[in-house]
Design a protein around this motif. Structure first.
Motif, PDB file in Angstrom:
ATOM      1  N   MET A  21       2.307  95.281  29.677  1.00  0.00           N
ATOM      2  CA  MET A  21       1.552  94.075  29.804  1.00  0.00           C
ATOM      3  C   MET A  21       0.716  94.179  31.066  1.00  0.00           C
ATOM      4  N   SER A  22      -0.504  93.728  31.000  1.00  0.00           N
ATOM      5  CA  SER A  22      -1.413  93.769  32.129  1.00  0.00           C
ATOM      6  C   SER A  22      -1.740  92.349  32.571  1.00  0.00           C
ATOM      7  N   ILE A  23      -1.271  91.993  33.742  1.00  0.00           N
ATOM      8  CA  ILE A  23      -1.531  90.660  34.297  1.00  0.00           C
ATOM      9  C   ILE A  23      -2.534  90.813  35.422  1.00  0.00           C
ATOM     10  N   ARG A  24      -3.589  90.003  35.368  1.00  0.00           N
ATOM     11  CA  ARG A  24      -4.654  90.092  36.356  1.00  0.00           C
ATOM     12  C   ARG A  24      -4.582  88.929  37.326  1.00  0.00           C
ATOM     13  N   LYS A  25      -4.928  89.197  38.552  1.00  0.00           N
ATOM     14  CA  LYS A  25      -4.904  88.190  39.605  1.00  0.00           C
ATOM     15  C   LYS A  25      -5.915  87.085  39.317  1.00  0.00           C
ATOM     16  N   ASN A  26      -5.464  85.829  39.409  1.00  0.00           N
ATOM     17  CA  ASN A  26      -6.304  84.640  39.272  1.00  0.00           C
ATOM     18  C   ASN A  26      -6.981  84.522  37.904  1.00  0.00           C
ATOM     19  N   ILE A  27      -6.372  85.102  36.882  1.00  0.00           N
ATOM     20  CA  ILE A  27      -6.876  84.988  35.503  1.00  0.00           C
ATOM     21  C   ILE A  27      -5.705  84.564  34.621  1.00  0.00           C
ATOM     22  N   ALA A  28      -5.903  83.517  33.823  1.00  0.00           N
ATOM     23  CA  ALA A  28      -4.836  82.989  32.974  1.00  0.00           C
ATOM     24  C   ALA A  28      -4.279  84.073  32.045  1.00  0.00           C
ATOM     25  N   PHE A  29      -2.988  83.955  31.758  1.00  0.00           N
ATOM     26  CA  PHE A  29      -2.292  84.874  30.854  1.00  0.00           C
ATOM     27  C   PHE A  29      -1.655  84.022  29.771  1.00  0.00           C
ATOM     28  N   SER A  30      -2.039  84.248  28.527  1.00  0.00           N
ATOM     29  CA  SER A  30      -1.736  83.287  27.467  1.00  0.00           C
ATOM     30  C   SER A  30      -0.327  83.349  26.882  1.00  0.00           C
ATOM     31  N   SER A  31       0.414  84.419  27.097  1.00  0.00           N
ATOM     32  CA  SER A  31       1.718  84.494  26.442  1.00  0.00           C
ATOM     33  C   SER A  31       2.678  85.374  27.234  1.00  0.00           C
ATOM     34  N   PHE A  32       3.234  84.825  28.305  1.00  0.00           N
ATOM     35  CA  PHE A  32       4.213  85.532  29.122  1.00  0.00           C
ATOM     36  C   PHE A  32       5.596  85.218  28.567  1.00  0.00           C
ATOM     37  N   GLU A  33       6.304  86.232  28.083  1.00  0.00           N
ATOM     38  CA  GLU A  33       7.604  86.022  27.445  1.00  0.00           C
ATOM     39  C   GLU A  33       8.751  86.473  28.341  1.00  0.00           C
ATOM     40  N   PHE A  34       9.871  85.777  28.198  1.00  0.00           N
ATOM     41  CA  PHE A  34      11.078  86.088  28.951  1.00  0.00           C
ATOM     42  C   PHE A  34      12.276  85.593  28.139  1.00  0.00           C
ATOM     43  N   VAL A  35      13.480  86.064  28.500  1.00  0.00           N
ATOM     44  CA  VAL A  35      14.700  85.687  27.789  1.00  0.00           C
ATOM     45  C   VAL A  35      15.568  84.840  28.712  1.00  0.00           C
ATOM     46  N   MET A  36      16.190  83.810  28.144  1.00  0.00           N
ATOM     47  CA  MET A  36      17.152  82.990  28.875  1.00  0.00           C
ATOM     48  C   MET A  36      18.549  83.342  28.361  1.00  0.00           C
ATOM     49  N   TYR A  37      19.484  83.590  29.293  1.00  0.00           N
ATOM     50  CA  TYR A  37      20.857  83.958  28.962  1.00  0.00           C
ATOM     51  C   TYR A  37      21.833  82.898  29.472  1.00  0.00           C
ATOM     52  N   ASN A  38      22.935  82.721  28.759  1.00  0.00           N
ATOM     53  CA  ASN A  38      23.987  81.833  29.267  1.00  0.00           C
ATOM     54  C   ASN A  38      24.902  82.642  30.179  1.00  0.00           C
ATOM     55  N   ASN A  39      25.934  81.990  30.748  1.00  0.00           N
ATOM     56  CA  ASN A  39      26.790  82.690  31.704  1.00  0.00           C
ATOM     57  C   ASN A  39      27.675  83.764  31.061  1.00  0.00           C
ATOM     58  N   SER A  40      27.675  83.844  29.731  1.00  0.00           N
ATOM     59  CA  SER A  40      28.388  84.921  29.039  1.00  0.00           C
ATOM     60  C   SER A  40      27.476  86.110  28.744  1.00  0.00           C
ATOM     61  N   GLY A  41      26.200  85.981  29.090  1.00  0.00           N
ATOM     62  CA  GLY A  41      25.254  87.062  28.864  1.00  0.00           C
ATOM     63  C   GLY A  41      24.589  87.050  27.506  1.00  0.00           C
ATOM     64  N   ALA A  42      24.775  85.966  26.745  1.00  0.00           N
ATOM     65  CA  ALA A  42      24.151  85.874  25.421  1.00  0.00           C
ATOM     66  C   ALA A  42      22.808  85.150  25.528  1.00  0.00           C
ATOM     67  N   ALA A  43      21.823  85.641  24.810  1.00  0.00           N
ATOM     68  CA  ALA A  43      20.531  84.956  24.749  1.00  0.00           C
ATOM     69  C   ALA A  43      20.768  83.554  24.181  1.00  0.00           C
ATOM     70  N   THR A  44      20.135  82.549  24.794  1.00  0.00           N
ATOM     71  CA  THR A  44      20.448  81.159  24.483  1.00  0.00           C
ATOM     72  C   THR A  44      19.231  80.426  23.938  1.00  0.00           C
ATOM     73  N   THR A  45      19.434  79.760  22.808  1.00  0.00           N
ATOM     74  CA  THR A  45      18.356  79.016  22.154  1.00  0.00           C
ATOM     75  C   THR A  45      18.482  77.525  22.428  1.00  0.00           C
ATOM     76  N   GLY A  46      17.422  76.777  22.099  1.00  0.00           N
ATOM     77  CA  GLY A  46      17.446  75.325  22.158  1.00  0.00           C
ATOM     78  C   GLY A  46      17.410  74.733  23.549  1.00  0.00           C
ATOM     79  N   LEU A  47      16.925  75.474  24.523  1.00  0.00           N
ATOM     80  CA  LEU A  47      16.891  74.994  25.902  1.00  0.00           C
ATOM     81  C   LEU A  47      15.576  74.281  26.227  1.00  0.00           C
ATOM     82  N   THR A  48      15.650  73.380  27.172  1.00  0.00           N
ATOM     83  CA  THR A  48      14.449  72.800  27.782  1.00  0.00           C
ATOM     84  C   THR A  48      14.294  73.514  29.119  1.00  0.00           C
ATOM     85  N   VAL A  49      13.335  74.419  29.189  1.00  0.00           N
ATOM     86  CA  VAL A  49      13.186  75.317  30.337  1.00  0.00           C
ATOM     87  C   VAL A  49      12.101  74.796  31.278  1.00  0.00           C
TER      88      VAL A  49
END
Length: 90
Positions: free
Chosen positions: A1-29
């Motif tokens: 992925m190429s992120i440029r300084k001071n230019i919007a990036f339309s789809s930055f993705e990341f994963v949220m994990y619970n304290n057991s290390g499982a990817a977690t759905t249904g969160l308000t982040v």
């Protein structure tokens, strides 16, 4: 992925994990960013869920106006996700 300084990036993705290390759905982040070591401030936009614990956020030009940017994503029921990016000037 190429992120440029001071230019919007339309789809930055990341994963949220619970304290057991499982990817977690249904969160308000919530998103925050620290630009070049400054105090954390809210990101311009809020993250939304894609699926399977993967979330996405539209990063504005203001969110990316620095050389070293650390993002912190938090939600009740999940560990914080911290990602550092180094936007290019080109």
């Amino acid at each position: 992925m190429s992120i440029r300084k001071n230019i919007a990036f339309s789809s930055f993705e990341f994963v949220m994990y619970n304290n057991s290390g499982a990817a977690t759905t249904g969160l308000t982040v919530s998103g925050q960013r620290s630009i070049d070591g400054a105090a954390f401030a809210a990101t311009t936009n809020s993250p939304t869920e894609v699926a399977n614990g993967v979330y996405t956020i539209i990063l504005s030009a203001a969110d990316l106006n620095g050389d070293n940017i650390t993002f912190r994503f938090t939600a009740t029921g999940a560990d914080a996700t911290i990602v550092t990016v180094f936007p290019s000037s080109e």
